[in-house]
Design a protein around this motif. Structure first.
Motif, PDB file in Angstrom:
ATOM      1  N   HIS A 193       6.044   6.437   7.769  1.00 52.71           N
ATOM      2  CA  HIS A 193       5.187   5.670   8.698  1.00 52.71           C
ATOM      3  C   HIS A 193       5.685   6.280  10.040  1.00 52.71           C
ATOM      4  CE1 HIS A 193       1.155   5.174   9.723  1.00 52.71           C
ATOM      5  NE2 HIS A 193       1.638   4.001  10.071  1.00 52.71           N
ATOM      6  N   VAL A 194       5.249   7.051  10.676  1.00 52.63           N
ATOM      7  CA  VAL A 194       4.685   6.551  11.977  1.00 52.63           C
ATOM      8  C   VAL A 194       3.173   7.022  12.777  1.00 52.63           C
ATOM      9  CG1 VAL A 194       5.399   7.633  14.514  1.00 52.63           C
ATOM     10  CG2 VAL A 194       7.171   7.691  12.343  1.00 52.63           C
ATOM     11  N   GLY A 195       2.862   5.500  13.463  1.00 53.07           N
ATOM     12  CA  GLY A 195       1.121   5.686  13.378  1.00 53.07           C
ATOM     13  C   GLY A 195       0.980   4.223  13.443  1.00 53.07           C
ATOM     14  N   THR A 196      -0.465   4.329  13.546  1.00 53.47           N
ATOM     15  CA  THR A 196      -0.960   2.666  13.462  1.00 53.47           C
ATOM     16  C   THR A 196      -1.170   1.641  12.197  1.00 53.47           C
ATOM     17  OG1 THR A 196      -3.367   3.220  12.663  1.00 53.47           O
ATOM     18  CG2 THR A 196      -2.875   3.639  14.919  1.00 53.47           C
ATOM     19  N   VAL A 197      -0.971   0.242  12.655  1.00 53.20           N
ATOM     20  CA  VAL A 197      -1.169  -0.358  10.655  1.00 53.20           C
ATOM     21  C   VAL A 197      -1.457  -0.883  10.768  1.00 53.20           C
ATOM     22  CG1 VAL A 197      -1.285  -3.274  10.538  1.00 53.20           C
ATOM     23  CG2 VAL A 197       0.560  -1.914  12.432  1.00 53.20           C
ATOM     24  N   GLY A 198      -3.197   0.513  10.855  1.00 54.49           N
ATOM     25  CA  GLY A 198      -4.810   0.941  10.186  1.00 54.49           C
ATOM     26  C   GLY A 198      -3.970   2.015   8.904  1.00 54.49           C
ATOM     27  N   GLU A 199      -3.446   2.401   9.346  1.00 53.79           N
ATOM     28  CA  GLU A 199      -3.012   3.857   9.017  1.00 53.79           C
ATOM     29  C   GLU A 199      -1.894   3.290   7.301  1.00 53.79           C
ATOM     30  OE1 GLU A 199      -3.802   7.116  12.322  1.00 53.79           O
ATOM     31  OE2 GLU A 199      -1.769   6.619  11.315  1.00 53.79           O
ATOM     32  N   LEU A 200      -0.939   2.578   8.083  1.00 56.67           N
ATOM     33  CA  LEU A 200      -0.668   2.000   7.615  1.00 56.67           C
ATOM     34  C   LEU A 200      -0.521   1.106   5.941  1.00 56.67           C
ATOM     35  CD1 LEU A 200       2.727   1.292   6.620  1.00 56.67           C
ATOM     36  CD2 LEU A 200       2.925  -0.816   7.803  1.00 56.67           C
ATOM     37  N   ASP A 201      -1.586   0.294   6.139  1.00 59.25           N
ATOM     38  CA  ASP A 201      -2.847  -0.550   5.140  1.00 59.25           C
ATOM     39  C   ASP A 201      -2.858   0.902   4.173  1.00 59.25           C
ATOM     40  OD1 ASP A 201      -2.090  -2.317   6.683  1.00 59.25           O
ATOM     41  OD2 ASP A 201      -4.192  -3.222   7.411  1.00 59.25           O
ATOM     42  N   GLU A 202      -3.663   1.692   4.892  1.00 55.86           N
ATOM     43  CA  GLU A 202      -4.069   3.206   3.637  1.00 55.86           C
ATOM     44  C   GLU A 202      -3.007   3.518   3.039  1.00 55.86           C
ATOM     45  OE1 GLU A 202      -6.056   6.297   5.903  1.00 55.86           O
ATOM     46  OE2 GLU A 202      -7.626   5.109   7.383  1.00 55.86           O
ATOM     47  N   LEU A 203      -2.231   3.759   3.586  1.00 56.64           N
ATOM     48  CA  LEU A 203      -0.495   4.150   2.769  1.00 56.64           C
ATOM     49  C   LEU A 203       0.175   3.203   1.622  1.00 56.64           C
ATOM     50  CD1 LEU A 203       1.897   6.370   1.992  1.00 56.64           C
ATOM     51  CD2 LEU A 203       2.637   4.987   4.059  1.00 56.64           C
ATOM     52  N   LEU A 204      -0.167   1.778   2.427  1.00 56.48           N
ATOM     53  CA  LEU A 204      -0.038   0.921   1.244  1.00 56.48           C
ATOM     54  C   LEU A 204      -0.696   0.962   0.124  1.00 56.48           C
ATOM     55  CD1 LEU A 204       1.318  -1.579   2.973  1.00 56.48           C
ATOM     56  CD2 LEU A 204       2.996  -0.605   2.411  1.00 56.48           C
ATOM     57  N   ALA A 205      -2.754   0.946   0.580  1.00 54.09           N
ATOM     58  CA  ALA A 205      -2.704   0.892  -0.748  1.00 54.09           C
ATOM     59  C   ALA A 205      -2.652   1.595  -1.718  1.00 54.09           C
ATOM     60  CB  ALA A 205      -4.566   0.825  -0.008  1.00 54.09           C
ATOM     61  N   GLU A 206      -2.743   3.158  -1.373  1.00 56.76           N
ATOM     62  CA  GLU A 206      -2.493   4.459  -2.410  1.00 56.76           C
ATOM     63  C   GLU A 206      -1.523   3.941  -2.823  1.00 56.76           C
ATOM     64  OE1 GLU A 206      -1.865   8.854  -1.875  1.00 56.76           O
ATOM     65  OE2 GLU A 206      -1.889   8.205   0.135  1.00 56.76           O
ATOM     66  N   ILE A 207      -0.214   3.427  -3.150  1.00 58.92           N
ATOM     67  CA  ILE A 207       1.001   3.667  -3.174  1.00 58.92           C
ATOM     68  C   ILE A 207       0.390   2.456  -4.194  1.00 58.92           C
ATOM     69  CG2 ILE A 207       2.766   2.275  -2.759  1.00 58.92           C
ATOM     70  CD1 ILE A 207       3.588   3.460  -0.539  1.00 58.92           C
ATOM     71  N   ALA A 208      -0.263   1.280  -4.150  1.00 57.06           N
ATOM     72  CA  ALA A 208      -0.759   0.210  -5.060  1.00 57.06           C
ATOM     73  C   ALA A 208      -1.862   0.590  -6.296  1.00 57.06           C
ATOM     74  CB  ALA A 208      -1.145  -1.210  -4.451  1.00 57.06           C
ATOM     75  N   ARG A 209      -2.830   1.355  -5.595  1.00 56.19           N
ATOM     76  CA  ARG A 209      -3.580   2.317  -6.440  1.00 56.19           C
ATOM     77  C   ARG A 209      -2.712   3.227  -7.430  1.00 56.19           C
ATOM     78  NH1 ARG A 209      -6.737   3.811  -2.723  1.00 56.19           N
ATOM     79  NH2 ARG A 209      -5.852   5.276  -2.240  1.00 56.19           N
ATOM     80  N   SER A 210      -2.021   4.046  -6.813  1.00 54.69           N
ATOM     81  CA  SER A 210      -1.408   4.877  -7.924  1.00 54.69           C
ATOM     82  C   SER A 210      -0.471   4.455  -8.854  1.00 54.69           C
ATOM     83  CB  SER A 210      -1.012   6.008  -6.714  1.00 54.69           C
ATOM     84  OG  SER A 210      -2.322   6.385  -6.578  1.00 54.69           O
ATOM     85  N   GLY A 211       0.163   2.926  -8.483  1.00 57.01           N
ATOM     86  CA  GLY A 211       1.800   2.510  -9.269  1.00 57.01           C
ATOM     87  C   GLY A 211       2.594   3.235  -9.154  1.00 57.01           C
ATOM     88  N   ILE A 212       2.582   3.910  -7.511  1.00 58.57           N
ATOM     89  CA  ILE A 212       4.098   5.062  -7.308  1.00 58.57           C
ATOM     90  C   ILE A 212       4.722   3.693  -7.322  1.00 58.57           C
ATOM     91  CG2 ILE A 212       4.847   6.166  -5.584  1.00 58.57           C
ATOM     92  CD1 ILE A 212       1.243   6.791  -4.982  1.00 58.57           C
TER      93      ILE A 212
END
Length: 400
Positions: free
Chosen positions: A316-335
């Motif tokens: 992830h190369v970007g903002t903290v907010g975008e990192l939050d979105e990525l972490l949320a997707e990982i958690a939500r999808s059980g990745i």
């Protein structure tokens, strides 16, 4: 930074995982060999709500271009120094086993578990090309290295179990400090080690500190599914990460272990800035510096392979907010069960996370998750929701 239920670790690799991170004006490279550098970054990670810090170590000289950053401090010593100045965060140093006796590993990590009141882990790693520095044996191939590591983990965990929990009786009236019936020989004989035991240190707060293995080769993956409490993986994208977690859980079950007692963590290199454009520009600058840094021919291959691996790895190369979105997707999808953030430039990442927390209009997750209270989970096993193992010798085994 949002955790959304994920176990969240951060790897503290000197000034960062990028080989040119030391060249940034904010890298604090001049402080790398001071206690203050490490206590500061661990304290910052704890304040930010990270669950654990991972501390890399190796017997080899780091690639990079600055003599000042190519040395290395001992990871267990760093963890021990930071233990009394932290209260919640897990401390997981790497300890190479190729040239280190399991008895010494057992004692060092047990001591760290006592010093941290149950927050210690051990990341198992091997040593490839440093055999001549020790002069004890020739360079080993990957199969031999990881077979030796597999036996080393077995010996270490047996030594952790060699004292039962109630072996210390401290009976002043009779003068008995220990109950010898609760100390056990481990009587291990393998291809690489023959260890009678027992340990010389009592059983630590977690019983067994957390064992971590990176599943980045076929050989290390075999050891991970047999031995690890935490397994670190990399992937080029989220679907591949999910598939690797599924495959690992199946392999763990095939070994006769309960997959619910093992956590799979996804490694995620990151660089954070105020905008995605700024973050990308900063990484391009790091890459240019790395290309023009004077590195001896002996270190070019390792630098090249590291760069190649990171370019094919999800990051992830970007903002903290975008990192939050990525972490949320990982958690939500059980990745994955958690993520290990690997900052390309450590100080820049910590500063971005601290600034984001201070300026956030509203919290993105509940405060109990992001900022655990003092009466929260006490040990690293508690944070991972993993059971405390009973000593395998509590009802069987040869006593002293």
């Amino acid at each position: 930074m949002s955790k959304t239920g994920l176990f969240l670790g951060i790897e503290i690799a000197g000034t960062g995982t990028h080989p040119a991170s030391w060249r940034r004006a904010d890298s604090a490279a001049e402080d790398l060999f001071t206690a203050g550098y490490w206590t500061s970054v661990v304290s910052s990670a704890e304040d930010l709500g990270f669950d654990a810090v991972f501390l890399p170590d190796s017997f080899g000289i780091q690639s990079g271009g600055a003599a000042a950053t190519r040395g290395r401090l001992d990871a267990v010593a760093i963890a021990a120094r930071t233990a009394p100045l932290s209260t919640r965060i897990g401390l997981i140093p790497q300890v190479p086993v190729t040239h280190t006796e399991p008895f010494h590993v057992s004692k060092a990590v047990t001591a760290l578990d006592f010093a941290s009141l149950g927050r210690a882990g051990w990341e198992v790693t091997v040593s490839t090309a440093e055999a001549k520095a020790f002069g004890r044996k020739d360079i080993q191939d990957p199969v031999s290295l990881w077979h030796e590591a597999d036996e080393a983990v077995e010996v270490v965990t047996r030594l952790w179990d060699s004292w039962e929990d109630d072996a210390e009786i401290r009976d002043v009236a009779t003068g008995r400090f220990i109950d010898r019936d609760r100390l056990h020989y481990i009587d291990f004989t393998g291809d690489n080690f023959s260890v009678k035991g027992p340990s010389i240190t009592p059983r630590s707060p977690q019983g067994q500190p957390i064992v971590t293995v990176r599943a980045d080769t076929p050989e290390s993956t075999e050891v991970a599914v047999r031995r690890a409490d935490l397994i670190r993986v990399t992937a080029p994208d989220l679907p591949t990460a999910a598939a690797r977690r599924t495959a690992l859980r199946a392999a763990i079950a095939a070994e006769g272990r309960d997959p619910s007692t093992v956590r799979i963590l996804l490694d995620l290199p990151v660089h954070l800035a105020d905008s995605a454009d700024d973050a990308r520009a900063a990484v391009r600058e790091l890459d240019r510096w790395a290309e023009h840094t004077e590195i001896s021919a002996a270190h070019r291959p390792s630098t090249a392979s590291t760069s190649a691996a990171e370019t094919t790895q999800l990051r992830h190369v970007g903002t903290v907010g975008e990192l939050d979105e990525l972490l949320a997707e990982i958690a939500r999808s059980g990745i994955a069960d958690g993520v290990v953030v690997r900052p390309l430039a450590l100080q820049a990442t910590l500063r971005a996370l601290i600034t984001h927390r201070r300026t956030a209009v509203a919290p993105t997750t509940d405060s109990a998750s992001d900022h655990p209270q003092p009466n929260g989970p006490a040990t690293l096993r508690d944070r991972l929701d993993l059971p405390r193992p009973a000593s395998r010798y509590a009802t069987t085994g040869t006593v002293l």
